[in-house]
Design an enzyme around this catalytic site. Structure first.
Site, short mmCIF file in Angstrom:
data_model
loop_
_atom_site.label_atom_id
_atom_site.label_comp_id
_atom_site.label_asym_id
_atom_site.label_seq_id
_atom_site.Cartn_x
_atom_site.Cartn_y
_atom_site.Cartn_z
N GLU A 176 36.83 49.97 27.83
CA GLU A 176 36.66 50.42 26.43
C GLU A 176 37.05 49.34 25.44
O GLU A 176 37.91 49.54 24.57
CB GLU A 176 37.46 51.72 26.20
CG GLU A 176 36.92 52.88 27.01
CD GLU A 176 37.56 54.22 26.69
OE1 GLU A 176 38.68 54.24 26.16
OE2 GLU A 176 36.93 55.26 26.97
N GLU A 378 32.90 57.11 32.97
CA GLU A 378 33.91 58.12 32.63
C GLU A 378 33.22 59.27 31.93
O GLU A 378 32.39 59.06 31.05
CB GLU A 378 34.99 57.56 31.69
CG GLU A 378 35.98 56.67 32.33
CD GLU A 378 37.12 56.28 31.39
OE1 GLU A 378 37.52 57.11 30.54
OE2 GLU A 378 37.59 55.14 31.50
C1 BG6 Z 1 39.22 56.93 28.15
C2 BG6 Z 1 40.11 55.96 28.89
O1 BG6 Z 1 39.36 56.73 26.79
O2 BG6 Z 1 39.47 58.27 28.26
C3 BG6 Z 1 40.96 56.56 30.00
O3 BG6 Z 1 39.38 54.88 29.42
C4 BG6 Z 1 41.45 57.91 29.54
O4 BG6 Z 1 41.98 55.66 30.31
C5 BG6 Z 1 40.25 58.81 29.31
O5 BG6 Z 1 42.38 58.49 30.39
C6 BG6 Z 1 40.59 60.23 28.95
O6 BG6 Z 1 41.45 60.26 27.87
P1 BG6 Z 1 42.80 61.06 27.93
O7 BG6 Z 1 43.48 60.69 26.70
O8 BG6 Z 1 42.41 62.49 27.98
O9 BG6 Z 1 43.51 60.61 29.15
#
Ligand code: BG6
Length: 480
Positions: A176, A378
């Site tokens: 990111e 993701e």
């Molecule tokens: C992304 C990141 O922004 O979202 C991850 O690359 C992160 O590291 C994921 O864990 C989910 O976000 P969160 O804050 O719910 O863990």
């Protein structure tokens, strides 16, 4: 009608800083995330310059992949994973980032991990730097503000490329990277927090420093890609961006223009540089209006041009709306940024708006612009899970979320998008990046670990585990 490719990379994603634990084992040095305390949906986590006795630092143990890697990779294999997105902890290889020689014990750990993946024919997809950098570099040069970080990062890349050249084919330079376009990036990705102790939401922010630091990351990323292309032609080098899809709140042309502007600097800027090899024209006006001057060395433009990526990857969780009407308040949440609530969508318990069709839309926009293979690395639903007395976890809400997103990915493939794979986030429970919580879970596998630091770290299969196994076995055809 077209379906997913035969070699579609089904799998799941994690990151060392939220998963590995063993923060000071076998020579590992502290990273920025090791200095972050826990927080919650309502209380932001903090970053502390010194270790505070009696305070919980959740990344330090996390869900302890370091001591569970065999068990975890066996679980991934049982689900039929073709791909495991993970990251290497920079501080396991170079504890302060500045050493000349890598830490052998750190290198040996990932040898074991990649061998274990290969045993089950699981392709590792490695993020070189995922929301952690050696804390020593924060103190030395205010993180990525210091141009010398490029050299430190390249030393690290060279060490891991050479060591794992026969075990890893797919690499992502920075997780990111576009988080650096926002103030949250100071802690998460840029390390521009020298001397700071306090809430991660209130770090001192200077856009001039932030965009300069980001420029150094762009150069570092391009150098790594170029180096890999020359020395390891078998590698596939990708970038990784957050895609925070935005819609105009109304068809008022003011909302349309504002949405376009925000989409440019938040979602397109970084990847335009990664994919096209130069700063996009719209960024000039943004820099001018925000009094930002990027200091470039004479060779930088050439480096960016020569270091363009082979595939584009992104995270997609939610969408938001943009409005220019001062009466319309920004109320919804999101990873790193919120926005105006969309009346057509529902939201997660953390206020992230659930928008599967937005994924189809986004895939089409991306492929139309770049025409290179895409991968969703993701996606997922952070939710409270209930552990039943018999040890089961009935997470039909998660299945519902993922099912709809996979359906829309399939539509995008039918629309002509070249999609390589899908690795939903936190396939096994990990610490939340934004809040430092354990309660916000994404996994198909539950880990017995709680917000007060307790838990025996035992692994349990959620209902979604069996569902995802079926999805993979049918190459995305059986979603029921
Ligand atoms: C992304 C990141 O922004 O979202 C991850 O690359 C992160 O590291 C994921 O864990 C989910 O976000 P969160 O804050 O719910 O863990």
């Amino acid at each position: 009608m077209k379906g997913f490719r035969k070699d579609f990379l089904w799998g799941g994603a994690t990151a060392a800083n939220q998963y590995e634990g063993a923060w000071d084992v076998d020579g590992k040095g502290p990273s920025v995330s090791d200095m972050c305390t826990n927080g919650s949906h309502t209380t932001p986590k903090r970053v502390t310059r010194e270790f505070e006795e009696g305070t919980l630092y959740p990344s330090r143990e996390a869900t302890d992949f370091y001591h569970h890697y065999q068990e975890d990779i066996a679980l991934a294999a049982e689900m039929g994973f073709k791909c495991f997105r993970m990251s290497i902890a920079w501080t396991r290889i170079f504890p302060t980032g500045m050493e000349k020689e890598p830490n052998e014990a750190g290198l040996a750990f990932y040898d074991k991990v990649f061998d274990e993946c290969r045993k089950y024919d699981i392709e590792p997809l490695v993020t070189i730097s995922h929301y952690e950098m050696p804390y020593a570099l924060v103190e030395k040069c205010n993180g990525w503000e210091g141009r010398e970080c490029i050299e430190y990062y390249m030393n690290y890349c060279k060490a891991v490329f050479e060591r794992y050249k026969d075990k890893v084919k797919y690499w992502l330079t920075f997780n990111e990277i576009n988080s650096g376009t926002m103030p949250m990036g100071n802690v998460l990705s840029l390390g521009t927090i020298k001397g700071y102790t306090g809430s991660v939401m209130e770090t001192p922010d200077n856009p001039q420093i932030r965009f300069q630091a980001l420029h150094h990351q762009f150069v570092a990323s391009a150098l790594a890609v170029q180096y890999a292309h020359i020395h390891y032609p078998q590698f596939m080098m990708g970038n990784m961006c957050i895609f925070a899809t935005m819609y105009p709140y109304t068809c008022n042309p003011d909302d349309i223009i504002e949405t376009q502007k925000q989409m440019q600097m938040m979602n397109w800027f970084s990847s335009d540089i990664h994919v096209r090899g130069y700063y996009p024209s719209y960024s000039e006006r943004f820099f001018e209006e925000n009094h930002i001057t990027i200091r470039k060395e004479p060779e930088d433009d050439e480096i960016l041009k020569k270091g363009t990526v082979d595939f584009y990857t992104f995270s997609y969780y939610m969408s938001n709306c943009v409005s220019t009407d001062p009466e319309v308040k920004a109320q919804s949440g999101g990873n790193l940024m919120g926005g105006v609530t969309n009346p057509y969508l529902k939201a997660s318990d953390w206020g992230w708006q659930i928008d599967p069709k937005g994924l189809r839309y986004t895939l089409n926009e991306l492929y139309g612009r770049y025409q290179i293979p895409l991968m969703v690395v993701e996606n997922g639903l952070g939710a409270y899970d209930k552990l039943e007395e018999d040890g089961s976890i009935h997470d039909d809400y998660r299945i519902g979320y993922l099912r709809e997103h996979i359906r829309e990915m399939k539509e995008a493939v039918k629309d002509g998008v070249d999609l390589m794979g899908y690795t939903p986030w936190g396939w096994i429970d990990v610490v939340s990046a934004s809040t430092g919580e354990m309660a916000k879970r994404y996994g198909f596998v539950y880990v017995d670990k709680y917000d007060d630091g307790t838990g025996d770290l035992g692994r349990r299969k959620k209902d979604s585990f069996w569902w995802y196994k079926k999805v993979i076995a049918s190459n995305g055809e059986d979603l029921d």
